[in-house]
Each structure stands twice: as structure tokens, then as C-alpha cells.
Motif scaffolding. Structure first.
Motif, PDB file in Angstrom:
ATOM      1  N   LEU A 226       0.849  -1.201   0.000  1.00  0.00           N
ATOM      2  CA  LEU A 226       0.000   0.000   0.000  1.00  0.00           C
ATOM      3  C   LEU A 226       0.880   1.246   0.000  1.00  0.00           C
ATOM      4  O   LEU A 226       0.675   2.174  -0.786  1.00  0.00           O
ATOM      5  N   ALA A 227       1.902   1.246   0.865  1.00  0.00           N
ATOM      6  CA  ALA A 227       2.747   2.430   0.999  1.00  0.00           C
ATOM      7  C   ALA A 227       3.621   2.630  -0.248  1.00  0.00           C
ATOM      8  O   ALA A 227       3.692   3.735  -0.793  1.00  0.00           O
ATOM      9  N   ARG A 228       4.263   1.565  -0.700  1.00  0.00           N
ATOM     10  CA  ARG A 228       5.243   1.712  -1.785  1.00  0.00           C
ATOM     11  C   ARG A 228       4.599   2.106  -3.113  1.00  0.00           C
ATOM     12  O   ARG A 228       5.141   2.904  -3.867  1.00  0.00           O
ATOM     13  N   PHE A 229       3.443   1.485  -3.395  1.00  0.00           N
ATOM     14  CA  PHE A 229       2.812   1.758  -4.689  1.00  0.00           C
ATOM     15  C   PHE A 229       1.639   2.737  -4.568  1.00  0.00           C
ATOM     16  O   PHE A 229       0.864   2.914  -5.495  1.00  0.00           O
ATOM     17  N   LYS A 230       1.544   3.358  -3.386  1.00  0.00           N
ATOM     18  CA  LYS A 230       0.511   4.369  -3.134  1.00  0.00           C
ATOM     19  C   LYS A 230      -0.880   3.870  -3.534  1.00  0.00           C
ATOM     20  O   LYS A 230      -1.627   4.538  -4.255  1.00  0.00           O
ATOM     21  N   LEU A 231      -1.197   2.674  -3.061  1.00  0.00           N
ATOM     22  CA  LEU A 231      -2.497   2.082  -3.380  1.00  0.00           C
ATOM     23  C   LEU A 231      -3.517   2.535  -2.329  1.00  0.00           C
ATOM     24  O   LEU A 231      -3.174   2.682  -1.152  1.00  0.00           O
ATOM     25  N   THR A 232      -4.751   2.747  -2.756  1.00  0.00           N
ATOM     26  CA  THR A 232      -5.781   3.124  -1.793  1.00  0.00           C
ATOM     27  C   THR A 232      -6.459   1.872  -1.232  1.00  0.00           C
ATOM     28  O   THR A 232      -6.922   1.853  -0.093  1.00  0.00           O
ATOM     29  N   GLU A 233      -6.513   0.832  -2.049  1.00  0.00           N
ATOM     30  CA  GLU A 233      -7.004  -0.451  -1.527  1.00  0.00           C
ATOM     31  C   GLU A 233      -6.204  -1.593  -2.129  1.00  0.00           C
ATOM     32  O   GLU A 233      -5.565  -1.428  -3.175  1.00  0.00           O
ATOM     33  N   LEU A 234      -6.262  -2.730  -1.422  1.00  0.00           N
ATOM     34  CA  LEU A 234      -5.444  -3.866  -1.818  1.00  0.00           C
ATOM     35  C   LEU A 234      -6.132  -4.683  -2.915  1.00  0.00           C
ATOM     36  O   LEU A 234      -7.267  -5.113  -2.730  1.00  0.00           O
ATOM     37  N   PRO A 235      -5.481  -4.904  -4.041  1.00  0.00           N
ATOM     38  CA  PRO A 235      -6.091  -5.755  -5.058  1.00  0.00           C
ATOM     39  C   PRO A 235      -6.311  -7.170  -4.507  1.00  0.00           C
ATOM     40  O   PRO A 235      -5.539  -7.627  -3.657  1.00  0.00           O
ATOM     41  N   GLY A 236      -7.336  -7.859  -5.013  1.00  0.00           N
ATOM     42  CA  GLY A 236      -7.718  -9.161  -4.465  1.00  0.00           C
ATOM     43  C   GLY A 236      -6.797 -10.301  -4.883  1.00  0.00           C
ATOM     44  O   GLY A 236      -6.712 -11.314  -4.195  1.00  0.00           O
ATOM     45  N   THR A 237      -6.117 -10.157  -6.007  1.00  0.00           N
ATOM     46  CA  THR A 237      -5.274 -11.262  -6.483  1.00  0.00           C
ATOM     47  C   THR A 237      -3.898 -10.737  -6.888  1.00  0.00           C
ATOM     48  O   THR A 237      -3.714  -9.532  -7.102  1.00  0.00           O
ATOM     49  N   ALA A 238      -2.963 -11.691  -7.026  1.00  0.00           N
ATOM     50  CA  ALA A 238      -1.598 -11.338  -7.431  1.00  0.00           C
ATOM     51  C   ALA A 238      -1.611 -10.676  -8.812  1.00  0.00           C
ATOM     52  O   ALA A 238      -0.939  -9.666  -9.040  1.00  0.00           O
ATOM     53  N   GLU A 244      -2.289  -3.382 -11.380  1.00  0.00           N
ATOM     54  CA  GLU A 244      -2.376  -2.076 -10.724  1.00  0.00           C
ATOM     55  C   GLU A 244      -1.000  -1.385 -10.683  1.00  0.00           C
ATOM     56  O   GLU A 244      -0.891  -0.179 -10.924  1.00  0.00           O
ATOM     57  N   ILE A 245       0.033  -2.180 -10.413  1.00  0.00           N
ATOM     58  CA  ILE A 245       1.396  -1.622 -10.419  1.00  0.00           C
ATOM     59  C   ILE A 245       1.706  -1.122 -11.828  1.00  0.00           C
ATOM     60  O   ILE A 245       2.254  -0.022 -12.024  1.00  0.00           O
ATOM     61  N   GLY A 246       1.335  -1.924 -12.845  1.00  0.00           N
ATOM     62  CA  GLY A 246       1.567  -1.535 -14.240  1.00  0.00           C
ATOM     63  C   GLY A 246       0.880  -0.229 -14.577  1.00  0.00           C
ATOM     64  O   GLY A 246       1.461   0.662 -15.208  1.00  0.00           O
ATOM     65  N   ARG A 248      -0.063   2.152 -12.485  1.00  0.00           N
ATOM     66  CA  ARG A 248       0.511   3.285 -11.743  1.00  0.00           C
ATOM     67  C   ARG A 248       1.905   3.667 -12.215  1.00  0.00           C
ATOM     68  O   ARG A 248       2.323   4.803 -12.069  1.00  0.00           O
ATOM     69  N   ARG A 249       2.635   2.690 -12.740  1.00  0.00           N
ATOM     70  CA  ARG A 249       4.011   2.980 -13.162  1.00  0.00           C
ATOM     71  C   ARG A 249       4.115   3.157 -14.683  1.00  0.00           C
ATOM     72  O   ARG A 249       5.210   3.157 -15.243  1.00  0.00           O
ATOM     73  N   GLY A 250       2.972   3.246 -15.364  1.00  0.00           N
ATOM     74  CA  GLY A 250       2.961   3.542 -16.807  1.00  0.00           C
ATOM     75  C   GLY A 250       3.510   2.437 -17.695  1.00  0.00           C
ATOM     76  O   GLY A 250       4.168   2.704 -18.705  1.00  0.00           O
ATOM     77  N   CYS A 251       3.267   1.172 -17.315  1.00  0.00           N
ATOM     78  CA  CYS A 251       3.724   0.047 -18.140  1.00  0.00           C
ATOM     79  C   CYS A 251       2.642  -0.274 -19.173  1.00  0.00           C
ATOM     80  O   CYS A 251       1.779  -1.119 -18.931  1.00  0.00           O
ATOM     81  N   LEU A 252       2.709   0.403 -20.304  1.00  0.00           N
ATOM     82  CA  LEU A 252       1.661   0.225 -21.311  1.00  0.00           C
ATOM     83  C   LEU A 252       2.210  -0.441 -22.562  1.00  0.00           C
ATOM     84  O   LEU A 252       3.337  -0.197 -22.971  1.00  0.00           O
ATOM     85  N   ARG A 253       1.398  -1.292 -23.155  1.00  0.00           N
ATOM     86  CA  ARG A 253       1.742  -1.886 -24.455  1.00  0.00           C
ATOM     87  C   ARG A 253       1.385  -0.882 -25.541  1.00  0.00           C
ATOM     88  O   ARG A 253       0.633   0.068 -25.301  1.00  0.00           O
ATOM     89  N   SER A 254       1.885  -1.158 -26.755  1.00  0.00           N
ATOM     90  CA  SER A 254       1.602  -0.222 -27.853  1.00  0.00           C
ATOM     91  C   SER A 254       0.097  -0.106 -28.111  1.00  0.00           C
ATOM     92  O   SER A 254      -0.418   0.953 -28.426  1.00  0.00           O
ATOM     93  N   GLY A 255      -0.647  -1.213 -27.909  1.00  0.00           N
ATOM     94  CA  GLY A 255      -2.097  -1.176 -28.125  1.00  0.00           C
ATOM     95  C   GLY A 255      -2.860  -0.488 -26.998  1.00  0.00           C
ATOM     96  O   GLY A 255      -4.068  -0.294 -27.092  1.00  0.00           O
TER      97      GLY A 255
END
Ligand code: GDP
Length: 301
Positions: A226-238, A244-246, A248-255
Motif C-alpha cells: 500500500l505504501a510503496r505503490f501508493k495504493l488506496t485499496e489492496l487488489p484481491g489477487t496477485a 495495478e502496479i503496471g 501506476r508505473r505507466g507500463c503500457l503496451r503499444s495497443g
């Protein structure tokens, strides 16, 4: 099998270690404090038999102190890994880190004196340092010598020549004669080793390893996520956490979709670089699943 890494068999290392064992007074087995089970090799336990042993939990500065305490109690209670039985010679355990080199020197000297029956004036204690690659053996030798004598690598399996050094205390220290591989055929153990960077990155699938890590962090270190990735709530699965990390950190595919592989690399890197704080990947109660009697480490050539 998720990890494709077959570094070679251990026949030579086993033979050399068996030959060196009788002349040693103490065996210093170095284990990664974040995963003492996964970073162990049952061959060491088998070959040391009744020899006194110091279990060094290395890198304790980056492991969870509560879990490290549990491991110390576990080892000193005399229970062998994977069973509830008393086994082998006397064991003392200590958590060390490069942050406190003086303490490392004092503790090893003290524990060796307690364990070595032949110590005394004119009788040097002979100790052999053993452990799988990347646990911190070279670093410990350098610390005990108080200068750089051994090659320290940040990559697993840096090969080096056998060496014997004499410490100021008079103790004679042997580097392990051969490379002992971790138990890479145990899946949970392999994933822990891969997450920590103790299996070459070329042999791992980042996504699998990150999903394993993500689930472990969700289960045990949710507040850090929560602290490191500045999440407001915890995602339910890995997988949802990686997505969510992707995002927030701008990991986007070309599409326009989320690049999960990039997100996986970010999570693994955050863990390895300490961005998530002090984390342990394994608790004593978990090691029964890995067993102790298998021919672990005898990977095919
Ligand atoms: P060896 O293959 O067992 O000889 O392991 P090394 O001594 O080469 O260490 C492997 C990696 O772990 C290196 O990057 C070291 O800097 C790191 N390392 C060793 N000891 C410690 C420690 O106490 N704390 C931390 N944070 N890293 C350590």
C-alpha cells in the motif's frame, strides 16, 4: 517446472566436501536469512553428520527480524529441516549482516570456541564455510578477515578457487571446496531463490516469479505494498496487483493494454533493492513441504 536451470551435478563438490570434512572442527553453514530452507542444501547436513555447526543467517539486515528470530529458535531447538526429529551434531545459530562486521567477527569467534572441542592454546580451531551460491560466503570470509580476500559477486554461482585463510584469532578458515547447488527441483524453494536473485535471471520467467512474490507480499506484507505503490485499496489477487502496479508505473503496451511483464520486473526489482523494506520469504513452519531426504541439488548434468 517453472525454473529451467541445470548448473551441473554436484558429484565433485560432494566428494571434495566429504574429503575435507574430517579435518574440520566446526562447519559454518551460511544461509540466506530471507529463506534459510530454500538456500540450504541437504548434502551439507548429510556430510557434516555429527560435526558441530554454526548456522549463519546472512543478510539479516534485509530480512524480517521477527521471522529471523523464529529461524534462530528453530535451528537451536535441534530440529532438522523437514522433520521434527533431533538430528546431527550440536548447532548454534546467529543472524549476521555486513552492517555490523565487528559483531560478526566477535560472534563467530565466540560460537566457534563454544563448539570446538580442540580449541585451546596452540590449537587452532579449523572451520569450513559452506553454502549454496549467493548466500554471502565470500562476504563473510572478507568480514572475518577484515579485508578483501574472497571474490564477492552479485550474481549467483561466481566460481572461485578453494582457499584457506588464517584469522587473527588463530582460527583457520576453509572456503567450501566445491559449489553446492540449492534445491532447484523444489518449486516453492526455486521461486523464493528466483525472487531473491539467487538463480540467474536468464533462467526465470519474471511473470511467474512476480506472481509468486505478489501473492506472498499480499498475504504477509500488505501494508508495504500500500505504501510503496501508493495504493488506496489492496487488489484481491496477485495478477490484479501486478496490473495495478503496471497502471501506476505507466507500463503500457503499444495497443494501450497493461504490460504485465514490465510490471512484474518492477515488483521483483522493488523487492530486491529493498524498496519494500525488510522481508522474509519463508518461515520455519513452511519447510516441511520441501523435505530433507530427496537427492535435492543433484541436478542432471
Ligand atoms: P557467495 O556466492 O555465497 O560467496 O556470496 P557473496 O559473498 O558473493 O554475496 C552475494 C551477494 O549478497 C552480494 O551482492 C553481496 O553484496 C550480498 N550480501 C552478502 N552479505 C550481505 C549482507 O549481510 N547484507 C546484504 N544486504 N547483502 C549481502
Amino acid at each position: 517446472m517453472l525454473i529451467q536451470w541445470y548448473p551441473g551435478h554436484m558429484t565433485k563438490a560432494r566428494r571434495e566436501m566429504a574429503a575435507a570434512m574430517p579435518s574440520q572442527d566446526v562447519i559454518i553453514e551460511v544461509l540466506d536469512a530471507r529463506m534459510p530452507g530454500a538456500s540450504s542444501n541437504p548434502v551439507v547436513t548429510e556430510l557434516r553428520a555429527d560435526k558441530p555447526c554454526i548456522k549463519v543467517l546472512s543478510k539479516s539486515d534485509i530480512a524480517d527480524p521477527r521471522v529471523t528470530e523464529a529461524w534462530l529458535r528453530h535451528f537451536e531447538s535441534g530440529r532438522a529441516e523437514g522433520s521434527g526429529e533431533q538430528r546431527g551434531g550440536p548447532v548454534l545459530a546467529v543472524a549476521l549482516s555486513t552492517e555490523k562486521p565487528g559483531e560478526a567477527r566477535a560472534k563467530i569467534a565466540e560460537l566457534s570456541r563454544r563448539l570446538a572441542p580442540r580449541s585451546g592454546p596452540g590449537k587452532a580451531v579449523r572451520a569450513m564455510i559452506v553454502g549454496v551460491p549467493n548466500v554471502g560466503k565470500s562476504t563473510l570470509i572478507n568480514t572475518l578477515m577484515n579485508r578483501v580476500v574472497a571474490t564477492v559477486g552479485d550474481k549467483p554461482a561466481v566460481t572461485k578457487a578453494q582457499q584457506q585463510v588464517v584469522l587473527k584469532s588463530g582460527m583457520v578458515l576453509w572456503d567450501s571446496p566445491g559449489l553446492m547447488w540449492p534445491k532447484i527441483e523444489d518449486e516453492a524453494g526455486s521461486l523464493r531463490l528466483a525472487l531473491a536473485g539467487s538463480i540467474p535471471d536468464t533462467a526465470i520467467d519474471y511473470l511467474n516469479v512476480a506472481v509468486f512474490g505478489a501473492q506472498l507480499f499480499l498475504d504477509r506484507y500488505a501494508d508495504r505494498l500500500l505504501a510503496r505503490f501508493k495504493l488506496t485499496e489492496l487488489p484481491g489477487t496477485a495478477e490484479a496487483l501486478l496490473a495495478e502496479i503496471g497502471r501506476r508505473r505507466g507500463c503500457l503496451r503499444s495497443g494501450g493494454g497493461i504490460d504485465l511483464h514490465k510490471a512484474a520486473e518492477i515488483l521483483v526489482h522493488e523487492f530486491r533493492s529493498g524498496g519494500l523494506g525488510r522481508i522474509s520469504l519463508e518461515e520455519p513452519r513452511e519447510i516441511s513441504e520441501t523435505g530433507e531426504t530427496s537427492e535435492a541439488g543433484e541436478a542432471p548434468a
